[in-house]
Design a protein around this motif. Structure first.
Motif, PDB file in Angstrom:
ATOM      1  N   GLU A   1      45.257   2.149  10.538  1.00 16.57           N
ATOM      2  CA  GLU A   1      46.370   0.815  10.959  1.00 16.57           C
ATOM      3  C   GLU A   1      47.101   0.467   9.174  1.00 16.57           C
ATOM      4  OE1 GLU A   1      42.682   1.751  10.630  1.00 16.57           O
ATOM      5  OE2 GLU A   1      42.966   1.702  12.848  1.00 16.57           O
TER       6      GLU A   1
ATOM      7  N   SER B   1      46.205  -4.892   6.155  1.00 14.29           N
ATOM      8  CA  SER B   1      46.360  -6.178   6.680  1.00 14.29           C
ATOM      9  C   SER B   1      45.425  -7.627   6.492  1.00 14.29           C
ATOM     10  CB  SER B   1      46.833  -6.711   8.066  1.00 14.29           C
ATOM     11  OG  SER B   1      45.509  -6.177   9.009  1.00 14.29           O
ATOM     12  N   VAL B   2      44.794  -8.724   6.499  1.00  9.55           N
ATOM     13  CA  VAL B   2      44.299  -9.434   6.650  1.00  9.55           C
ATOM     14  C   VAL B   2      42.671  -9.225   6.935  1.00  9.55           C
ATOM     15  CG1 VAL B   2      43.068 -11.548   6.309  1.00  9.55           C
ATOM     16  CG2 VAL B   2      45.315 -11.571   5.375  1.00  9.55           C
ATOM     17  N   ASN B   3      43.160  -8.259   8.271  1.00 10.69           N
ATOM     18  CA  ASN B   3      42.245  -8.203   9.081  1.00 10.69           C
ATOM     19  C   ASN B   3      41.468  -6.588   8.623  1.00 10.69           C
ATOM     20  OD1 ASN B   3      42.427 -10.505  10.993  1.00 10.69           O
ATOM     21  ND2 ASN B   3      44.053  -8.998  11.781  1.00 10.69           N
ATOM     22  N   ASN B   4      41.741  -5.784   7.689  1.00 10.35           N
ATOM     23  CA  ASN B   4      41.853  -5.068   7.310  1.00 10.35           C
ATOM     24  C   ASN B   4      41.103  -3.823   5.935  1.00 10.35           C
ATOM     25  OD1 ASN B   4      43.689  -3.919   6.530  1.00 10.35           O
ATOM     26  ND2 ASN B   4      43.876  -2.417   8.662  1.00 10.35           N
TER      27      ASN B   4
ATOM     28  N   ASP C   1      53.453  -2.569   5.644  1.00 15.13           N
ATOM     29  CA  ASP C   1      52.309  -3.367   5.606  1.00 15.13           C
ATOM     30  C   ASP C   1      52.131  -4.590   4.925  1.00 15.13           C
ATOM     31  OD1 ASP C   1      49.585  -1.637   5.644  1.00 15.13           O
ATOM     32  OD2 ASP C   1      51.619   0.132   5.038  1.00 15.13           O
TER      33      ASP C   1
ATOM     34  N   LYS D   1      47.178 -13.426   0.470  1.00 17.03           N
ATOM     35  CA  LYS D   1      45.547 -13.109   1.155  1.00 17.03           C
ATOM     36  C   LYS D   1      45.159 -11.982   0.844  1.00 17.03           C
ATOM     37  CE  LYS D   1      45.419 -17.312   4.692  1.00 17.03           C
ATOM     38  NZ  LYS D   1      45.639 -18.011   6.052  1.00 17.03           N
ATOM     39  N   VAL D   2      46.153 -10.758   1.148  1.00 21.89           N
ATOM     40  CA  VAL D   2      45.704  -9.264   1.233  1.00 21.89           C
ATOM     41  C   VAL D   2      45.358  -9.102  -0.066  1.00 21.89           C
ATOM     42  CG1 VAL D   2      46.823  -7.450   1.588  1.00 21.89           C
ATOM     43  CG2 VAL D   2      46.650  -8.538   3.662  1.00 21.89           C
TER      44      VAL D   2
END
Length: 346
Positions: free
Chosen positions: A32, A35-38, A54, A59-60
């Motif tokens: 993946e 991102s913020v999600n991972n 990427d 935030k990341v």
């Protein structure tokens, strides 16, 4: 060093494992994109390594900082996907790969020029269907024509040498002209307006900055010679694609070869062949038979991948050994700009 590698493709793994026999790092591969999600997955690592798509936003970077990450290693030359002000705020240093194989990109630009000029892509499809007519395949001699090169760094200089070998006249534009190289290789620096007016082919090799964003737009296209060919192996947002399409429709632009696209992060490097293309602009662009779009593959040679991976490992090793970071990129508050170089020297 424990390295978290994001946006990994099979060829990334192949070359990192090959070179890791020398460096012996602990690497975890994530398919993946970061991102913020991972970003939370980076806990317990020392270094995060990313590629061009990427999304390294504030935030990341905040999450990376909380996880103890202090080095972000870009396995690319470009870095417009990183928020450098936030990186400095959170104490994360950033390194990149400024050069790997400039020959790879220059040769790909040439391939796009030659293919579009002699309609090789059309001929290939026709003959496989048993159609051996020549109608619509007429090209021109490149010998004696004029190429305009915007941005005259290492890649551009190699392409210029190749084009000179074909007998082309070459004009260059650069914010910081290299007159010595121009004299040695045999090209001439001109203004952008002169380049637009005189060039039969325009090839883009400048970085993406606020100044160069949408450099190719309605006004610049209007200044170009009728029937100009445009080549872009730089960054997608150097071109306003909607205006490029208008130029193609009006036949002001005879052909376009694009290895990059302004919204490429949603599509490039992925297989979406089973899905309906949702980007209407890209879909329209792909309907033109005088346009070739390749998926950011200009860099993609064995020599280039070896160079990328070796430099990435060396960048990380410099950080680990508390040495000066040769390939550091950082935000300079006093000058209010991104600086390529070593922070400790400034």
């Amino acid at each position: 060093m424990k390295i978290a590698l994001f946006d990994v493709k099979p060829y990334d793994r192949e070359f990192f494992e090959k070179w890791n026999k020398k460096y012996n790092a602990s690497i975890t591969y994530f398919e993946e994109r970061l991102s913020v999600n991972n970003a939370v997955l980076t806990k317990y690592y020392d270094v995060v390594c990313v590629f061009v798509n990427d999304d390294v936003n504030e935030k990341v970077l905040s999450i990376l900082s909380k996880n103890g990450i202090r080095l972000l290693a870009l396995r690319s030359a470009g870095y417009n996907n990183v928020d450098f002000k936030a990186a400095k705020k959170y104490g994360i240093r950033v390194v990149r790969v400024p050069a790997y194989s400039p020959y790879a990109v220059a040769e790909h630009a040439l391939a796009l020029i030659m293919t579009l000029n002699r309609k090789i892509h059309k001929a290939y499809s026709r003959t496989r269907d048993g159609n051996f007519t020549l109608n619509g395949l007429l090209g021109t001699d490149l010998h004696g024509k004029t190429a305009g090169i915007i941005g005259t760094g290492r890649i551009a200089k190699i392409l210029i040498g190749i084009l000179k070998g074909l007998g082309m006249n070459v004009l260059g534009y650069d914010k910081f002209p290299d007159e010595k190289a121009a004299k040695e290789i045999g090209y001439t620096y001109v203004t952008l307006d002169e380049l637009y007016k005189e060039s039969d082919i325009i090839s883009l090799h400048c970085p993406l900055t606020p100044e160069t964003m949408y450099l190719i737009n309605y006004n610049s296209i209007k200044k170009m010679k009728d029937g100009v060919m445009i080549i872009n192996t730089g960054r997608g947002k150097l071109i306003d694609t909607s205006m490029l399409i208008e130029g193609l429709k009006d036949k002001k632009i005879s052909a376009a070869g694009l290895d990059v696209y302004e919204e490429e992060e949603s599509y490039f490097f992925e297989d979406d062949s089973a899905d309906v293309l949702q980007d209407d602009v890209l879909a329209r662009l792909l309907t033109f038979n005088n346009v070739i779009v390749t998926s950011h593959q200009a860099f993609f040679t064995r020599e280039a991948l070896d160079g990328i991976v070796e430099t990435t490992f060396n960048n990380i090793l410099e950080y680990h050994n508390k040495q000066e970071l040769t390939n550091e990129v950082y935000y300079d508050e006093k000058e209010n700009r991104i600086v390529e170089g070593n922070l400790q020297k400034h």
